[in-house]
Design a protein around this motif. Sequence first.
Motif, short mmCIF file in Angstrom:
data_model
loop_
_atom_site.label_atom_id
_atom_site.label_comp_id
_atom_site.label_asym_id
_atom_site.label_seq_id
_atom_site.Cartn_x
_atom_site.Cartn_y
_atom_site.Cartn_z
N ARG A 1 0.84 -1.20 0.00
CA ARG A 1 0.00 0.00 0.00
C ARG A 1 0.87 1.25 0.00
O ARG A 1 1.75 1.40 0.84
CB ARG A 1 -0.92 0.00 1.22
CG ARG A 1 -1.98 1.10 1.22
CD ARG A 1 -3.06 0.76 2.23
NE ARG A 1 -2.56 0.71 3.58
CZ ARG A 1 -2.56 1.76 4.42
NH1 ARG A 1 -3.02 2.93 4.01
NH2 ARG A 1 -2.12 1.63 5.65
N GLN B 1 -3.16 5.01 -6.23
CA GLN B 1 -4.06 3.98 -5.75
C GLN B 1 -5.01 3.55 -6.86
O GLN B 1 -5.93 4.27 -7.23
CB GLN B 1 -4.85 4.50 -4.54
CG GLN B 1 -4.01 4.73 -3.31
CD GLN B 1 -3.53 3.42 -2.69
OE1 GLN B 1 -4.20 2.41 -2.80
NE2 GLN B 1 -2.38 3.46 -2.06
N ASP C 1 -6.38 -3.58 -5.75
CA ASP C 1 -6.62 -3.84 -4.33
C ASP C 1 -6.88 -5.32 -4.07
O ASP C 1 -7.33 -6.07 -4.95
CB ASP C 1 -7.82 -3.03 -3.83
CG ASP C 1 -7.49 -1.55 -3.67
OD1 ASP C 1 -6.31 -1.19 -3.81
OD2 ASP C 1 -8.42 -0.77 -3.40
N ARG D 1 -2.38 -3.37 -0.22
CA ARG D 1 -3.37 -2.60 -0.97
C ARG D 1 -4.79 -3.06 -0.67
O ARG D 1 -5.06 -4.26 -0.65
CB ARG D 1 -3.13 -2.73 -2.48
CG ARG D 1 -2.00 -1.88 -3.03
CD ARG D 1 -1.95 -2.02 -4.53
NE ARG D 1 -0.96 -1.16 -5.13
CZ ARG D 1 -1.17 0.12 -5.47
NH1 ARG D 1 -2.34 0.67 -5.21
NH2 ARG D 1 -0.22 0.83 -6.03
#
Length: 251
Positions: A78, A83, A88, A116
């Motif tokens: 992460r 992002q 994820d 993540r």
Amino acid sequence: MSLTVTAPPHTRPRLECGLAVGFGGGRRVPIVAEHLEALRASRLLYGQESDLSAVAAGWGNPYGSMAESVVAGLGLRREADNQDPDSDVDAAIIAYDAMDCGPREHLGCRLTEVTRGRPRTFAVSGQGEAGPFTAMRIAAALVASGSARRVLVLMLEHGQVPLDGGLPAPASDTAVGFVVGTRGPVRLAGVEVRPSGRELPAPDRPAPDQSAQPGLAAWAELARTLSSGAEATLRRTEPAFGYRCELRVAP
């Protein structure tokens, strides 16, 4: 216990990527008497007197640092920026046989913090060599049911502690990680964990004999060859608890 994942073709989970990391002889970690006694008691639980001299001397790689190495190697660490929601992880499953050689730490919480997607995390332990198969079964079920898009499966073992069932200690500390999702070079054609009294169905082709590869050796080989997209079968009869386990992957 009889556990089988069978998902419709359009939802069948796939292995997106895998990574195996070896960790040499380890580094010195602070060992407290209470932790060493807990580790010894966990071995006696299965009627095993284990040589824990290496652990008592303070040598080993804590599971936390091993897990973080795999997370980073898979590109799942992460970060503050960049992002991408598609990268994820929704859940993380940790599978291990022996207890952590280092001081007790909240490994699940640590993994949630560094991965993540801040995945919900839990562990599979106390199943010997059946543990990784159970972890993969759960990951496949989460993806097949739509409960998770991507699941990280982490398998950890220590070279200082013999495996359950009287098997020798692995050659080194090892961590293997897989991401189970809906994309990737191979699909999970089947994951099974059954009592040894019930025969597993014969695979389409003979499975390699894994008896000479205790611990995570076969899983590490699968991680290294995953990108080829080749068909493969991992099979294990767990000596301490009698489970017969099989994982099949196919293009």
